[in-house]
Design a protein around this motif. Structure first.
Motif, PDB file in Angstrom:
ATOM      1  N   PRO A  32       0.823  -1.213   0.000  1.00  0.00           N
ATOM      2  CA  PRO A  32       0.000   0.000   0.000  1.00  0.00           C
ATOM      3  C   PRO A  32       0.857   1.262   0.000  1.00  0.00           C
ATOM      4  CG  PRO A  32      -0.058  -1.040   2.148  1.00  0.00           C
ATOM      5  CD  PRO A  32       0.696  -1.953   1.245  1.00  0.00           C
ATOM      6  N   ALA A  34       1.421   5.352   0.981  1.00  0.00           N
ATOM      7  CA  ALA A  34       1.305   6.033   2.275  1.00  0.00           C
ATOM      8  C   ALA A  34      -0.132   6.468   2.535  1.00  0.00           C
ATOM      9  CB  ALA A  34       2.241   7.229   2.335  1.00  0.00           C
ATOM     10  N   GLU A  36      -2.892   5.101   1.316  1.00  0.00           N
ATOM     11  CA  GLU A  36      -3.708   3.921   1.594  1.00  0.00           C
ATOM     12  C   GLU A  36      -3.453   3.401   3.010  1.00  0.00           C
ATOM     13  OE1 GLU A  36      -3.946   2.090  -2.925  1.00  0.00           O
ATOM     14  OE2 GLU A  36      -2.301   1.525  -1.598  1.00  0.00           O
ATOM     15  N   PHE A  37      -2.218   3.474   3.447  1.00  0.00           N
ATOM     16  CA  PHE A  37      -1.878   3.035   4.803  1.00  0.00           C
ATOM     17  C   PHE A  37      -2.571   3.912   5.851  1.00  0.00           C
ATOM     18  CE2 PHE A  37       0.811   3.263   8.590  1.00  0.00           C
ATOM     19  CZ  PHE A  37       0.794   1.929   8.963  1.00  0.00           C
ATOM     20  N   THR A  41      -5.505   2.722   8.388  1.00  0.00           N
ATOM     21  CA  THR A  41      -5.306   2.855   9.831  1.00  0.00           C
ATOM     22  C   THR A  41      -6.438   3.649  10.470  1.00  0.00           C
ATOM     23  OG1 THR A  41      -2.918   2.758   9.519  1.00  0.00           O
ATOM     24  CG2 THR A  41      -3.707   3.664  11.601  1.00  0.00           C
TER      25      THR A  41
END
Length: 130
Positions: A32, A34, A36-37, A41
Motif C-alpha cells: 500500500p 502512504a 492507503e496506509f 489505519t
C-alpha cells in the motif's frame, strides 16, 4: 457503438495498462501507498472505537443478562454493524419504553430481584450420629 463512452473491455484494458506500467516502474502493486496506509489505519481505529463504544454502551444498559446476551453475540459476530444496530435500537427503544412506563429510568443501576437459590427451602438432613 457510441464514441466517447467507455465499455467494460476498454476499462479492463486501462486497468491492465496501469498495472503493467506500475510493474515496469518497479513499484510493487501489493504494497500500500502512504495514503492507503493512513486511510486503512484511520478506518480500522474508527471501527475499533465504534465496537468498543457499542460494547460499553451495551454493558452499561439496564437490560437483564438474558436480554443482553443476543446483543452481545450480534456485536461480536458483526463488530461495526452490530454496534450501529445496537445504537439505533437503543435510540428507538428507550423513548418508547419511557412512554409506556414514565417511572422507568435507563440509568438505574440497581440489581434486579433475583429468584431464591435452588434448595434454599430444603431442610438440613438430620445428624446420623444418634
Amino acid at each position: 457503438m457510441v464514441v466517447g463512452v467507455p465499455t467494460a473491455a476498454s476499462a479492463l484494458l486501462a486497468l491492465e495498462a496501469a498495472r503493467l506500467s506500475a510493474l515496469a516502474s518497479g513499484v510493487n502493486p501489493l504494497v500500500p501507498s502512504a495514503g492507503e496506509f493512513v486511510l486503512g489505519t484511520v478506518l480500522s481505529l474508527g471501527g475499533a472505537a465504534l465496537w468498543v463504544a457499542g460494547l460499553v454502551s451495551l454493558l452499561r444498559s439496564p437490560l437483564d443478562p438474558v436480554a443482553r446476551l443476543p446483543w452481545m453475540l450480534v456485536q461480536v459476530i458483526l463488530p461495526g454493524l452490530g454496534a450501529l444496530i445496537w445504537f439505533w435500537w437503543r435510540h428507538r427503544y428507550y423513548p418508547a419504553r419511557r412512554a409506556v412506563d414514565p417511572a422507568w429510568d435507563p440509568n438505574d443501576r440497581s440489581l434486579p430481584a433475583l429468584p431464591p437459590r435452588r434448595g434454599a427451602g430444603r431442610r438440613a438432613a438430620p445428624n446420623e450420629q444418634d
